[in-house]
Design a protein around this motif. Structure first.
Motif, short mmCIF file in Angstrom:
data_model
loop_
_atom_site.label_atom_id
_atom_site.label_comp_id
_atom_site.label_asym_id
_atom_site.label_seq_id
_atom_site.Cartn_x
_atom_site.Cartn_y
_atom_site.Cartn_z
N ARG A 69 -101.19 64.12 36.44
CA ARG A 69 -99.94 64.78 36.07
C ARG A 69 -99.99 66.27 36.42
O ARG A 69 -101.03 66.80 36.81
CB ARG A 69 -99.66 64.61 34.57
N PHE A 70 -98.86 66.94 36.25
CA PHE A 70 -98.76 68.37 36.56
C PHE A 70 -98.79 69.18 35.29
O PHE A 70 -98.01 68.93 34.36
CB PHE A 70 -97.46 68.65 37.32
N HIS A 71 -99.67 70.16 35.23
CA HIS A 71 -99.71 71.10 34.11
C HIS A 71 -99.87 72.50 34.65
O HIS A 71 -100.75 72.75 35.49
CB HIS A 71 -100.87 70.78 33.16
N ALA B 133 -92.27 63.23 29.29
CA ALA B 133 -92.31 63.98 30.55
C ALA B 133 -93.64 63.76 31.23
O ALA B 133 -94.66 63.50 30.59
CB ALA B 133 -92.09 65.48 30.28
N THR B 134 -93.61 63.87 32.55
CA THR B 134 -94.84 63.74 33.34
C THR B 134 -95.33 65.09 33.86
O THR B 134 -96.28 65.13 34.64
CB THR B 134 -94.60 62.79 34.52
N ALA B 135 -94.67 66.16 33.45
CA ALA B 135 -95.10 67.51 33.83
C ALA B 135 -94.87 68.44 32.65
O ALA B 135 -93.86 68.33 31.94
CB ALA B 135 -94.34 68.01 35.06
N LEU B 136 -95.80 69.35 32.44
CA LEU B 136 -95.71 70.33 31.36
C LEU B 136 -95.96 71.72 31.93
O LEU B 136 -96.99 71.97 32.57
CB LEU B 136 -96.75 70.03 30.27
N GLN C 20 -89.34 64.37 35.12
CA GLN C 20 -89.07 64.89 33.79
C GLN C 20 -90.12 65.96 33.47
O GLN C 20 -91.32 65.67 33.42
CB GLN C 20 -89.12 63.78 32.75
N VAL C 21 -89.65 67.20 33.23
CA VAL C 21 -90.55 68.34 33.04
C VAL C 21 -90.21 69.01 31.71
O VAL C 21 -89.05 69.29 31.43
CB VAL C 21 -90.40 69.37 34.18
#
Length: 641
Positions: free
Chosen positions: A206-208, A523-526, A229-230
């Protein structure tokens, strides 16, 4: 020949150079030539944060007429006042401002040509202004002072306290009689509280994004997929910048609706879905885009040097909210009501002299003052209410996410309308009074009288957060854009008290708020959508890191029997900004100075609003005069040149 090395050639280094130019004729004899070396990997003037090489979508949150790098008649400094143009004035008459050099970027040239005093410029325009300020500072130096710029990074400084300092760059070294660290805004390794989310993102692909400066993360943001979804945690300036880069920066566009200032967003199809939340749950208040309608209030009136002297003369520890905030709040209230009574007298029920005489007599929290305000300002909408401003969603519970979107759109619309309407210019009066507090607040913090808990919780956390929320928000058009993005479904509000949890089963984050109980999104990004806070123990600056490991700088630690607060700031002498050196028994290092946001003086921005006696300019002047005196006093036999 004496030699000074300034490490960091951004606005703070440029400001120090300007003060050296102003003071050198008085303090540095003509038979004592000075060679100045400025070291920075980024262009001088703008430095890293204000470099030209950043997205043209990124804007300043100050109007062009409210940005200056120069002292004026309001500056209480020991050195000479050297007036100069604000950004707006310089843009209007560049060719008259020596040394003239045409701005290279045609887009910036066009912007500057059409820039109105009340416009909010791009950061590229500010970069051009800072480039000129730097070149003017160099041109203003007397003949016996020269400047050499090194586009390099300082890795280490060593040398005895009573002798020359060796400044190690990437592949060479400079020998200096004095070194000034004007490093600007710095990065730190992510706080441990972000480690779990970073590890979670790595496990699940995932993206962080931890807190970062917007200009540095454009490439990182490209990893967020269209439609993803972020969650963005934060609703301040960083969030506004990131939203712009993830929407308009991906080809979307805003267009007028024909209904006043309202906008419509036309998506490109490459945007993610952005869920925005924070502790307060609402965006920072936008900046006003008008001027005072009445005469300026004579600030300060209550929170001035005499008041702080009296506080420092009392016995026992002090706390911000209990002992100091009442004076600060009364000062802000004075700015608010001064503008209200002078610009909008039809909304008041007493003559100003009578109101002020009674206002002077009563404390901020007294029933008498509350009764006076009720009598003099009949409509509660024209009174200042700090608690309501601080917690706009307090007690609000809504039944669905859609109700929340509608409620927040109504709130943001009202805020944007109010901040664009000079009928509410009392807000600007309060803002200017709020700015004036920084004239004395650093003295109280540096005086050692505040309890450690108060410095930690009430100064560094609450007050600076509250100040940014009220006074350091985005331009009004950014709120209009946020509304358009909300209407288009690209932005979704999470409300107040945002909470984010990790779900190992699905590999997603779940975000919820207190405004809609029971509602959450996945969400898949934070994205941690707020600016990083520098911490000395985790600094990524190679020079500060080396000095810290060598025990030659010390983190500011405020402690008492009940609490210990590690601020992350580098401790300096508040009188002349010299670095406190543990190897010298905690004494100031005679040959090393530090200025800027990473230091314990908690200085404000390196540039300022005109006619506000900016603390940063006062600090630059005091530091420049101290180091010039020190250089002039060195025995000729001890000089490195």
């Amino acid at each position: 020949m004496t030699t000074l090395v300034i490490v960091g050639a951004g606005p703070r280094g440029t400001g120090l150079l300007e003060r050296i130019a102003a003071n050198a004729a008085e303090l540095l004899p003509a038979d004592r030539p000075l060679e100045i070396h400025l070291v920075d990997p980024h262009p001088p003037g703008g430095g890293r944060i204000w470099r030209h090489d950043q997205s043209p979508l990124l804007r300043m949150n100050s109007m062009a007429e409210d940005v200056t790098m120069f002292t004026d008649e309001f500056a209480t400094i020991a050195g000479p006042v050297r007036p100069g143009p604000s950004l707006a004035e310089w843009a209007r008459r560049q060719r008259e401002c020596a040394p003239y050099q045409e701005v290279a970027d045609p887009a910036v040239r066009a912007e500057l040509r059409d820039l109105a005093p009340t416009d909010f410029p791009t950061r590229r325009a500010q970069s051009a202004y800072l480039d000129w300020v730097f070149r003017r500072a160099v041109a203003d130096l007397p003949d016996h002072v020269t400047v050499t710029v090194h586009r390099d990074t300082v890795r280490r400084i060593d040398g005895p306290a009573d002798g020359p300092q060796t400044v190690h760059l990437g592949d060479t070294a400079l020998t200096a009689d004095h070194v000034a660290l004007t490093l600007g805004h710095l990065d730190s390794a992510p706080h441990p509280r972000h480690a779990a989310d970073a590890a979670f993102a790595a496990r699940h692909g995932r993206f962080h994004l931890p807190p970062a400066y917007s200009a540095d993360v454009e490439a990182e943001l490209a990893r967020i997929a269209p439609g993803e979804q972020v969650v963005l945690r934060g609703l301040g300036l960083a969030a506004v910048d990131l939203v712009a880069m993830l929407t308009e920066g991906r080809g979307g566009r805003f267009e007028p609706t024909g209904d006043g200032p309202a906008l419509r967003y036309r998506p490109s199809g490459r945007e993610p879905v952005l869920h925005l939340g924070s502790r307060r749950g609402v965006p920072y208040h936008s900046k006003t885009d008008y001027r005072l309608q009445g005469p300026p209030a004579p600030l300060p009136r209550y929170f001035d040097a005499a008041a702080v002297d009296a506080l420092l003369a009392t016995d026992g520890p002090l706390e911000l909210l209990c002992d100091i905030w009442p004076l600060m709040a009364k000062e802000i209230g004075f700015g608010h009501y001064h503008e209200l009574f002078h610009a909008h007298p039809e909304r008041t029920a007493l003559p100003w002299p009578e109101f002020l005489a009674r206002y002077d007599r009563h404390g901020w929290y007294s029933p008498e003052l509350a009764a006076l305000v009720t009598e003099a300002v009949p409509d509660p909408a024209n009174r200042i209410d700090f608690e309501r401003l601080d917690h706009p969603l307090a007690g609000v519970e809504l039944g669905s996410a859609e109700e929340l979107q509608a409620h927040l759109r109504e709130y943001v619309t009202a805020d944007a309308d109010r901040r664009a309407d000079p009928a509410h210019s009392a807000d600007l009066g309060a803002f200017l009074a709020l700015l004036s507090l920084f004239g004395q607040l650093p003295r109280l913090v540096a005086g050692g009288r505040l309890t450690a808990r108060s410095v930690a919780e009430e100064v560094d956390e609450w007050f600076f957060g509250y100040f940014n929320f009220l006074a350091s928000g985005p331009p009004g058009f950014r709120l209009r854009q946020l509304l358009a993005l909300s209407e288009a479904g690209v932005v979704r509000f999470l409300g107040a008290g945002v909470r984010i949890e990790r779900d190992e089963t699905s590999g997603t984050w779940r975000a919820s708020g207190t405004t809609v109980p029971g509602h959450s999104v996945t969400a898949t990004a934070l994205v941690e959508a707020y600016l990083p806070k520098h911490a000395l123990a985790r600094t990524l600056d190679p020079l500060l890191g080396e000095l810290h490991r060598a025990g030659r700088v010390v983190e500011e630690v405020v402690s008492d029997p009940e609490h210990t607060h590690r601020t992350g700031l580098v401790t300096i002498d508040p009188a002349d900004s010299r670095l406190i050196d543990p190897a010298l028994g905690g004494a100031p290092h005679p040959r090393r100075t530090a200025l800027g946001p990473h230091t314990s003086l908690r200085s404000a921005a390196a540039f300022a609003r005109p006619r506000t006696n900016a603390p940063a300019f006062r600090q630059n002047d005091a530091a420049a005069r101290a180091l010039l005196r020190a250089l002039a006093a060195l025995p000729a036999a001890a000089l490195v040149g």
